[in-house]
Every structure is written in structure tokens, then in C-alpha cells.
Design a protein around this motif. Structure first.
Motif, PDB file in Angstrom:
ATOM      1  N   ALA A 149      39.965  49.072  17.006  1.00 45.55           N
ATOM      2  CA  ALA A 149      40.103  49.288  18.462  1.00 45.55           C
ATOM      3  C   ALA A 149      39.265  48.307  19.272  1.00 45.55           C
ATOM      4  N   ARG A 150      39.017  47.126  18.689  1.00 45.75           N
ATOM      5  CA  ARG A 150      38.331  46.088  19.457  1.00 45.75           C
ATOM      6  C   ARG A 150      39.378  45.165  20.068  1.00 45.75           C
ATOM      7  N   PRO A 151      39.269  44.870  21.347  1.00 42.75           N
ATOM      8  CA  PRO A 151      40.306  44.060  22.009  1.00 42.75           C
ATOM      9  C   PRO A 151      40.310  42.621  21.513  1.00 42.75           C
ATOM     10  N   LEU A 187      50.350  42.278  13.305  1.00 42.65           N
ATOM     11  CA  LEU A 187      49.202  42.309  14.218  1.00 42.65           C
ATOM     12  C   LEU A 187      49.651  42.669  15.636  1.00 42.65           C
ATOM     13  N   LEU A 188      50.783  42.151  16.058  1.00 44.24           N
ATOM     14  CA  LEU A 188      51.264  42.420  17.417  1.00 44.24           C
ATOM     15  C   LEU A 188      51.671  43.878  17.602  1.00 44.24           C
ATOM     16  N   THR A 189      51.954  44.582  16.503  1.00 40.53           N
ATOM     17  CA  THR A 189      52.264  46.012  16.625  1.00 40.53           C
ATOM     18  C   THR A 189      51.019  46.835  16.922  1.00 40.53           C
ATOM     19  N   ARG A 190      49.853  46.294  16.673  1.00 38.64           N
ATOM     20  CA  ARG A 190      48.616  47.054  16.832  1.00 38.64           C
ATOM     21  C   ARG A 190      47.951  46.820  18.188  1.00 38.64           C
ATOM     22  N   ILE A 191      48.483  45.909  18.973  1.00 36.94           N
ATOM     23  CA  ILE A 191      47.862  45.570  20.250  1.00 36.94           C
ATOM     24  C   ILE A 191      48.922  45.604  21.346  1.00 36.94           C
ATOM     25  N   ASP A 192      48.490  45.353  22.549  1.00 35.79           N
ATOM     26  CA  ASP A 192      49.431  45.255  23.658  1.00 35.79           C
ATOM     27  C   ASP A 192      50.065  43.862  23.630  1.00 35.79           C
ATOM     28  N   VAL A 208      57.411  45.923  16.779  1.00 38.60           N
ATOM     29  CA  VAL A 208      56.878  45.492  18.073  1.00 38.60           C
ATOM     30  C   VAL A 208      57.824  45.927  19.188  1.00 38.60           C
ATOM     31  N   LEU A 209      59.112  45.775  18.938  1.00 37.94           N
ATOM     32  CA  LEU A 209      60.111  46.106  19.961  1.00 37.94           C
ATOM     33  C   LEU A 209      60.278  47.615  20.135  1.00 37.94           C
ATOM     34  N   GLN A 210      59.797  48.393  19.193  1.00 34.97           N
ATOM     35  CA  GLN A 210      59.767  49.841  19.412  1.00 34.97           C
ATOM     36  C   GLN A 210      58.783  50.177  20.529  1.00 34.97           C
ATOM     37  N   ARG A 211      57.683  49.450  20.567  1.00 28.47           N
ATOM     38  CA  ARG A 211      56.670  49.689  21.596  1.00 28.47           C
ATOM     39  C   ARG A 211      57.023  49.008  22.910  1.00 28.47           C
TER      40      ARG A 211
END
Length: 608
Positions: free
Chosen positions: A221-223, A250-255, A282-285
């Protein structure tokens, strides 16, 4: 400012502390003959003097020239012909180069070039340093038959390839270890810069290392900085599928909203299943209509991972923006074509959203529990499918909670409550909590009807207690029929609590009514509970004036506590408080109750 002489090209991108740490680690690699780990090794430049030797006639000419060199002719041409012979692996070529290597007519410099050529031709870099052993091995090979020679030279190169692959794997693993160590030694406020350099490196190992380290940061949870996110997005087009997968993961875990368009583009050209599955997550989010054609393409993929991800991404898109009609048809057709073991829970939900309840009823009988549950959840929204949901729940206790939801939505009545009671459930606790949930959503009038249908006082009390939620107890004033039914339900529960000798619970219920004026509606029951609890002085103090109704409350308390030690004192208080207003009927009831009191007044404790 120019870089100091000898610094690697990446050195200026790092902070002084990080650069100092990295510089300290470089000797490990330089000792192994490695270039800077962050710089991809460059291929030797192509030489117009030595083009690849692919022409058979040219190969024969080279062999003839080398054979002449071995005889001492045109020695000065050796430097030109020997490098071109490196790609010739025929018996004649090896023999000609070996003759040059051992010839007394050529200089040591030319001999060294010949030995180097033999190393490249044979791949035997493991024995090339021992020229006697190397010579014997080559001569043994030259003595073989043509078929055996071909196998011999092929096996030598294959063995070298395996050896180099193992060495390369070991080196890459050590490289990753060193950079993990460097990362741990880097101050936290400077790690983002190092991640950018690693992920942006042309070396695959460093890209993977950087993505792995960034992934750990995200999981903690570190940006991550915008630069790290942007560099990660660049790796979505890597020629290596493993790197594309790691970048998308990695992109699934961040904005990833700032780079989602890059994900859409990458998915449009993706060919690897694992990478596509990660991009779809990623596209789910971040649902994107522009990605619709690519997602539909992967929906029909035979790979479960990609197909599952596509269904989930389409469901997320449908929840956000209804999928347009042209695409809906192809999606529905693809989902219809899936067998029960192929379709996913998300696929079932998507099929319901796009084509309705009829399309998914068959999945209530699927062999996969998640698919059955998904179908049941969606059908619970449809009133016409209530019977199907209840039938499924009767066959599978794990669906009890969904059946409760369906009944709450479509039949929150006394009859619906009876249906719920008859359903099997995973445990007694889940059964009780489910029924309580249903009761809390029933209209008060239906709650009362359901309570009257219960065969025992205990079950009636449980039902009414579950249905009289704090929200309902906070709205008890008014002339609306629904409000009136709520008051009736409260009164009935109080009556049952008192009848079952639970005055403390009755008093708690009245005191939980936060509106003082609403609580006064049940003042009679409060007094009865106080008297039953032998809190006589408190009951007296609540009223300055005595009324027939108040007398009835005391008489009811005496009726309930006539077998308790303080019953004589209750009877005495009634005589004192209400002697002037007792009606004939109340007097008769008091006398009857006194008769029922055990003859232990003399030993009874005094009331408060």
C-alpha cells in the motif's frame, strides 16, 4: 554538466547515495567480464569485409584459400579468410582451419586467430584453452563418417548452448539478487528513481526485477510515482510476454487510470494468454468502451484465464455503461455456446444482464458451485424466478442466504417466512440469522401474522424480536396503518415477554424506544415490568395520579409474580395505592390473586 570520465551512462539518473551504492557493487560484474548491468550488451558491428558465409561456392573458396595458407602460400590473407570461416562447420572447413592453427608457416598471431575460429566453429570453449586436447578432439571428429561427423558437430554446439543457458541463468539470478540488495540499501525517498531506471532498462532481468520490487511496494500500500507508472505502461509492449504480464499485473494493484488507454492498445495487439488475462484485470477496474472489440475477442478464447478475465471485464463495463446492441449479440452468442464447465460466474451474471433470466436458468443445475451460485444470485432479482431459486435452495443448503434475499425482495410475507423456515441451511446459526434478516424486512402487519402462525411462545418472541429493529422502534408515532401495526407488534412482544416471566427483557424493549412520547404508549407494560422486578418504589414514583389503567398494570404484575417472595408486598401496595378506585372486577381479581399467593408472607422480604 558533463559526466565524469568512466561513469556508466545511467549514473547521472540516480541520486548520489544510490549511485554510490551501485558503484560499490559494480566490481562484482566487472570481475566476470560483464558490462554495466543496466546497459544491454551491444552486438559486434557488422563488417563489410566479412559478410555472413552462406554461399556454398564462397565456402569452398574460403576452404581452398585456407588450405593454401597452411602450405605457406598467401599467408598475409589469413586475417581476411579466417573470420569468414567461423560459420563453416563442414569437415573440410574444420580441417583447413586446424591446419592453419598448427602450421609452422604462419605467425603466432595468425595461429591465435585460427584457434579462435575453431572455437567458434565447434563451440568447445570448455577445452579451447588446452590446445593439445582441443586438437585431439577435432582430429577424432574428422575421422568419423559423414553422418557421425554431422551428429558430432551438432552435439558439440547443443552442449555449448545448454552450458551457456545455465551460465546465463545463474548470472541473471545473481544480477537480480544484487539489485534487490541495492534496493534495500537505498533510502525510501530515492527508491522510486531506482525503480524507474530498473523498469526502463533494456535488460529483461532488470525490467523483471524492477517490476517485482514495484509490485511489492504496491502490495504494501505504498504509492508509486507517476514516473514509475508511466515506465511500467511502456513495458506493456515489451517483446517478452513475461514482462508484459508483470507490467499489467502491477497496474492491477494501483490506480492505472492515467495509463488505461495504453492498456487498451496493448490488449488490442496482445497474443499471449497470461499477458492478456492480466491486462483484462486492469480493465475490470477501469472499464473502457474502446476496448470492447478486444475483450470480445478474448471472451471466445479457449484459455480459461483469458476467457474468465474477458467476462469479468465485460461485466464491469456493463455495470458502468450498458454495452451497445451490436456487441451484445456477439457476446450473448459466445456465452450461450459455452458449456457449464466453461462459463464462469461472471459470465453467467453477464448473460443475465444482457439476455435475461431465461438464459441462465439451466446453470442452476451446473456441476460447478460458483456457477450455480452466480445464476441463483442473479435470478433472485427476478420475481418470476422465485420458485426456481427456492427449488435450487432446497437441493443445495449453501444457497439458503440467496433464497432469503429472494424472499425478502419478492415475498416478505407470513407465507414467505414459512417457506424460509422450511429451507435447509448450512448451519443452525445461518438458519437463525437468515430468518432474522427476512423478519427485519417484513411489513409489521405481516410480521404479526407470521408471529401468530408460530406454534410456540419462544419462536414468536424470536420472530418479533428480529423484526422490531431499532429503525422501526424509532418511528412509532402517527396514524399511518403501518405505524399502527408497528405499535401492535411492540405490544405483542411486550405481552409475550411478561407472560414468559422475562420482565427485564420487556423493560429493555421499552427503554430502547428513544422517543419519550412514543415510549409513553407502553407505560403500562413498563410499570408491570418494574413491579415484577420488585422495583415497587420506582413504579410508584413514575405516577402522581392513580388510574384504573395503572391499577390493571399492577394487577397484571401481581398475576405474573404471585409465586415470588415479594408478591405479598405487591398485593399490599395495590391495596394501599388503589383502594379508593378499585372496581368490583379489579377487587375480585385482587382477592383471587391473594388466594393464589403461597402462605409465606411472614418470611417474605420487604419491597423497595
Amino acid at each position: 554538466m558533463m559526466r565524469a570520465h568512466g561513469q556508466p551512462r545511467w549514473h547521472h539518473k540516480l541520486s548520489p547515495i544510490v549511485a554510490a551504492c551501485l558503484t560499490a557493487l559494480l566490481p562484482l560484474w566487472l570481475a566476470q567480464g560483464q558490462s554495466s548491468p543496466l546497459v544491454a550488451p551491444e552486438a559486434p558491428p557488422a563488417s563489410p569485409e566479412h559478410p555472413p558465409t552462406t554461399d556454398p561456392q564462397l565456402g569452398r573458396n574460403i576452404c581452398a584459400a585456407l588450405e593454401a595458407i597452411a602450405d605457406g602460400i598467401t599467408i598475409d590473407r589469413a586475417r581476411s579468410w579466417l573470420p569468414q570461416a567461423e560459420q563453416l562447420r563442414t569437415r573440410r572447413a574444420l580441417s583447413a582451419v586446424l591446419d592453419v592453427a598448427v602450421s609452422a608457416h604462419v605467425s603466432p598471431e595468425v595461429q591465435d586467430i585460427a584457434w579462435q575460429t575453431l572455437l567458434v566453429q565447434t563451440g568447445r570453449d570448455d577445452i579451447a584453452h588446452d590446445r593439445d586436447a582441443f586438437t585431439k578432439w577435432i582430429r577424432d571428429g574428422l575421422a568419423l563418417t559423414d553422418a557421425a561427423f554431422a551428429q558430432w558437430i551438432t552435439a558439440a554446439h547443443a552442449t555449448r548452448a545448454v552450458r551457456l543457458a545455465a551460465l546465463n541463468e545463474q548470472t541473471e539470478a545473481e544480477l537480480a539478487r544484487v539489485y534487490h540488495q541495492l534496493y534495500e540499501r537505498t533510502p525510501e525517498d530515492q527508491r522510486q528513481d531506482l525503480l524507474v531506471v530498473l523498469i526502463g532498462s533494456p535488460r529483461t532481468t532488470l525490467q523483471a526485477t524492477g517490476l517485482d520490487l514495484a509490485d511489492r511496494e504496491a502490495l504494501s500500500a505504498r504509492p508509486l510515482s507517476d514516473a514509475v507508472i508511466e515506465t511500467t505502461a511502456n513495458r506493456l509492449t515489451s517483446p517478452r510476454a513475461s514482462v508484459r504480464t508483470a507490467a499489467a499485473r502491477l497496474l492491477t494493484r494501483i490506480d492505472a487510470s492515467t495509463v488505461v488507454n495504453r492498456v487498451v492498445h496493448a490488449l488490442g495487439v496482445e497474443t499471449d494468454v497470461q499477458a492478456a488475462a492480466a491486462q483484462l484485470r486492469v480493465l475490470q477496474r477501469h472499464p473502457q468502451v474502446l476496448a470492447l472489440p478486444s475483450i470480445v475477442r478474448w471472451l471466445a478464447s479457449p484459455s480459461t484465464g483469458a476467457s474468465d478475465g474477458a467476462a469479468a471485464a465485460l461485466l464491469a463495463l456493463q455495470d458502468r455503461t450498458p454495452i451497445p446492441d451490436p456487441a451484445r449479440t456477439s457476446i450473448v452468442e459466445a456465452l450461450r455456446a459455452m458449456r457449464d464447465e466453461q462459463i464462469t460466474a461472471d459470465g453467467v451474471s453477464l448473460l443475465y444482464d444482457l439476455a435475461g433470466a431465461k438464459e441462465i436458468k439451466r446453470f442452476l443445475h451446473a456441476n460447478r458451485a460458483d456457477v450455480v451460485r452466480a445464476a441463483c444470485l442473479r435470478l433472485a432479482r427476478d420475481s418470476a424466478s422465485l420458485t426456481d431459486v427456492l427449488d435450487a435452495a432446497r437441493a443445495d443448503p449453501s444457497l439458503f442466504d440467496i433464497a432469503i434475499t429472494a424472499l425478502s425482495n419478492h415475498q416478505p410475507t407470513a407465507e414467505g417466512y414459512q417457506l424460509a423456515k422450511a429451507l435447509p441451511s448450512p448451519s443452525e446459526e445461518s438458519h437463525s440469522s437468515g430468518l432474522a434478516s427476512l423478519a427485519s424486512g417484513m411489513y409489521a402487519s405481516e410480521l404479526l401474522r407470521a408471529a401468530h402462525m408460530e406454534p410456540t411462545l419462544t419462536t414468536r418472541i424470536d420472530l418479533l424480536s428480529a423484526g422490531l429493529t431499532p429503525e422501526r422502534l424509532s418511528h412509532l408515532r402517527g396514524t399511518d396503518p403501518g405505524i399502527f401495526a408497528r405499535r401492535e407488534a411492540v405490544a405483542e412482544l411486550l405481552r409475550l415477554r411478561i407472560e414468559t416471566q422475562a420482565p427485564r427483557a420487556a423493560l429493555d424493549l421499552v427503554e430502547s424506544i428513544t422517543d419519550p412520547e412514543a415510549a409513553l404508549i407502553f407505560e403500562s407494560q413498563r410499570v408491570t415490568a418494574l413491579v415484577m422486578l420488585n422495583r415497587l418504589d420506582e413504579a410508584v414514583a413514575r405516577h402522581q395520579d392513580v388510574t384504573p389503567g395503572l391499577c390493571d398494570a399492577w394487577l397484571e404484575a401481581l398475576s405474573q409474580c404471585r409465586h415470588l417472595d415479594h408478591a405479598p408486598h405487591v398485593a399490599a401496595r395495590i391495596e394501599t395505592l388503589f383502594s379508593t378506585i378499585l372496581s368490583d372486577m379489579q377487587r375480585a381479581r385482587l382477592d383471587a390473586l391473594r388466594t393464589a399467593i403461597p402462605k409465606t408472607e411472614a418470611n417474605a422480604s420487604s419491597g423497595n
